[in-house]
Design an enzyme around this catalytic site. Sequence first.
Site, PDB file in Angstrom:
ATOM      1  N   ASN A 149       0.798  -1.243   0.000  1.00 18.41           N
ATOM      2  CA  ASN A 149       0.000   0.000   0.000  1.00 18.41           C
ATOM      3  C   ASN A 149       0.822   1.281   0.000  1.00 18.41           C
ATOM      4  O   ASN A 149       0.308   2.345  -0.338  1.00 18.41           O
ATOM      5  CB  ASN A 149      -1.000  -0.020   1.161  1.00 18.41           C
ATOM      6  CG  ASN A 149      -0.320   0.023   2.515  1.00 18.41           C
ATOM      7  OD1 ASN A 149       0.802  -0.418   2.662  1.00 18.41           O
ATOM      8  ND2 ASN A 149      -1.010   0.582   3.497  1.00 18.41           N
TER       9      ASN A 149
ATOM     10  N   GLU B 194       5.592  -3.969  11.994  1.00 19.46           N
ATOM     11  CA  GLU B 194       4.599  -2.908  11.811  1.00 19.46           C
ATOM     12  C   GLU B 194       3.381  -3.572  11.189  1.00 19.46           C
ATOM     13  O   GLU B 194       3.362  -3.866  10.004  1.00 19.46           O
ATOM     14  CB  GLU B 194       5.166  -1.819  10.891  1.00 19.46           C
ATOM     15  CG  GLU B 194       6.313  -1.056  11.477  1.00 19.46           C
ATOM     16  CD  GLU B 194       5.874  -0.058  12.549  1.00 19.46           C
ATOM     17  OE1 GLU B 194       6.741   0.574  13.152  1.00 19.46           O
ATOM     18  OE2 GLU B 194       4.649   0.083  12.758  1.00 19.46           O
TER      19      GLU B 194
ATOM     20  N   LYS C 246      12.364  -7.329   0.278  1.00 23.40           N
ATOM     21  CA  LYS C 246      11.390  -8.136  -0.456  1.00 23.40           C
ATOM     22  C   LYS C 246      10.087  -7.350  -0.520  1.00 23.40           C
ATOM     23  O   LYS C 246       9.320  -7.310   0.429  1.00 23.40           O
ATOM     24  CB  LYS C 246      11.156  -9.480   0.241  1.00 23.40           C
ATOM     25  CG  LYS C 246      10.670 -10.528  -0.745  1.00 23.40           C
ATOM     26  CD  LYS C 246       9.304 -11.142  -0.548  1.00 23.40           C
ATOM     27  CE  LYS C 246       8.171 -10.528   0.030  1.00 23.40           C
ATOM     28  NZ  LYS C 246       7.134 -10.175  -1.035  1.00 23.40           N
TER      29      LYS C 246
ATOM     30  N   GLY D  51       3.268  -5.235   7.387  1.00 21.83           N
ATOM     31  CA  GLY D  51       2.210  -5.950   6.683  1.00 21.83           C
ATOM     32  C   GLY D  51       1.153  -6.413   7.663  1.00 21.83           C
ATOM     33  O   GLY D  51       0.996  -5.852   8.753  1.00 21.83           O
ATOM     34  N   SER D  52       0.439  -7.443   7.310  1.00 25.46           N
ATOM     35  CA  SER D  52      -0.686  -7.893   8.133  1.00 25.46           C
ATOM     36  C   SER D  52      -0.216  -8.559   9.420  1.00 25.46           C
ATOM     37  O   SER D  52       0.892  -9.129   9.482  1.00 25.46           O
ATOM     38  CB  SER D  52      -1.523  -8.898   7.332  1.00 25.46           C
ATOM     39  OG  SER D  52      -0.712 -10.028   7.020  1.00 25.46           O
TER      40      SER D  52
END
Length: 531
Positions: A201, A302, A224, A280-281
């Site tokens: 995002n 994060e 990555k 990420g998630s």
Amino acid sequence: MIHLSQKQALMLTLMAGVRPWSRAVTRALSTSAPVGTSAAAASLLKNPSLLAVASGKSLLDVFNPAKPDEIVGQVPIQGGEETRQAIERSYHVLPSWRDGTTASFRSNLLSKWSGLIQENADDLAIIMTLESGKPLAESRGEVNYATSFLDFYAAEAVRSTGAGGGFMIPTPFATTNGAPRGQIMAKQQAVGVTGLITPWNFPIAMITRKVGPALAAGCTAIVKPSELTPLTAVALQNLAEQAGIPENVLQLITTDKSSTPQVGGELCTNPLVRKLSFTGSTAVGKLLMKQSSDTVKRLSLELGGNAPFVVFDDADIDQAVTAAMASKFRNAGQTCVCADRFLVHAAVHDEFVDKFVAAAQKLVVGPGLDKETTMGPMIVADAVTRTHQKVQEALERDGATCALGGSPMEDLGPHFYQPTILTGVSPESSIWKTETFGPVAPIIKFDVEEEALRLANDSDVGLASYFCTRDLSRAFRFSEQLECGIVGLNDGIISSCAAPFGGIKESGLGREGSSLGIAEYLETKYIFMNT
Ligand SMILES: NC(=O)c1ccc[n+]([C@@H]2O[C@H](COP(=O)([O-])OP(=O)(O)OC[C@H]3O[C@@H](n4cnc5c(N)ncnc54)[C@H](O)[C@@H]3O)[C@@H](O)[C@H]2O)c1
Ligand SMILES: O=C[C@H](O)CS(=O)(=O)O
């Protein structure tokens, strides 16, 4: 105006080490956009180290979320073996980078890289919009956000808080006659080889928010990026090499969905990697945390959010609506700090909802390259499906009311969803309990502050929270009591390189930005000198 002739598209393709773009891609890039020449766009994707990898590799198609039948570009698919080799290269170049350069040398390279990014900002923004979908103005803003981290850590590198810095400690040791004996010196040193995994995002800022402090500290880095938005990362690394950042100090591993777990597994389990930083998630963050435990890696995580946005009865409602719009609909609601759960005091509920709906109705939904667009598509069709399922559950099962939107926008394409505002939402609905990552604002009415606090804190995550009030004692009291890492008071845009960004609970570990951000890439050693 960006026009790529067939020949230029072929040149761009070959230089990026990928198969000739389809005719659709040329057509996509012929979309009119207010940017510079195509030569600049072409050269941005020329990436010598990726060219070296590309030969003989399968290629991943990168799609345009606004027009998902169009391939914007292709990158080589790399896996565990390529990652192991990259780690070896990173480990072998580490001494020359960590111990063979001064902090000011590293600082100057970060500044040069930042300058080159700014020189190419308009074309980087085009590439970012084409692969992420976000409106061009947001992409352009992200380029500035990204370089702010490089500039900030170029400065941090040469401070005493950087690598080689440290502090002296009055000795606690004494001679037999009680005189001070020896000296203690605490010294900061680079952690070493780092693995950095970033989300789709914010395809450029999430990379520099990690690579900036890592390189400033004297670490080497293997990035990555998301398989959804790798092209911006390709361009970014190319500019890093042009800035003079030495070969293998910063490496890029591009993947597809099936090779990503292999790459992640290698970065997590290889003992030569001493730090893993992931954005990420929460689900993936937990997996990487487990995978990293056998080698006791330093971790920065994060992760996901689900931010409450509380409007008290004494708030300036126009200010609250401005803050709500800025936070909720940025990147079509696909940011980790988007306001996701609205709690509005009963006394101002109807006024707030009416003004919020009126403001959201002014959003122009469309392809990010169209200059009038203020909200783009969602990243994948599945995100639209998941979002719509949550909206339908809230309305049909749990009795919520739809004040605005509530449907996909098939006329624009399979990735578009209406800006949506729901009222009378149940706190048991999944649209309330779990991160939606989409352009939906669920609202619950409350009567007393304690009820708002309880609902706001009733979450497994704690990244950002927002509230609007003009009562100073409430401002201090409520911000203290919110369970999160970041609070926005009367504003919806609160992120900066100068601030320690990060969350608590299942929103992650560590901080990015501010002087705390470089500490994530440093180890502290002390030396007692019995001199
Ligand atoms: N806290 C923050 O600063 C922050 C910032 C941006 C996004 N996010 C969160 O990220 C999520 C959206 O981003 P996303 O969809 O890219 O997240 P994601 O977790 O699906 O993917 C993030 C990165 O992890 C990689 N990945 C996925 N599975 C992996 C595995 N098994 N091993 C190694 N790597 C793997 C992906 O390829 C990508 O590069 C949201 O939850 C959002 O809240 C958080
Ligand atoms: O989505 C994740 C980003 O960290 C949001 S922000 O741009 O830093 O606010």
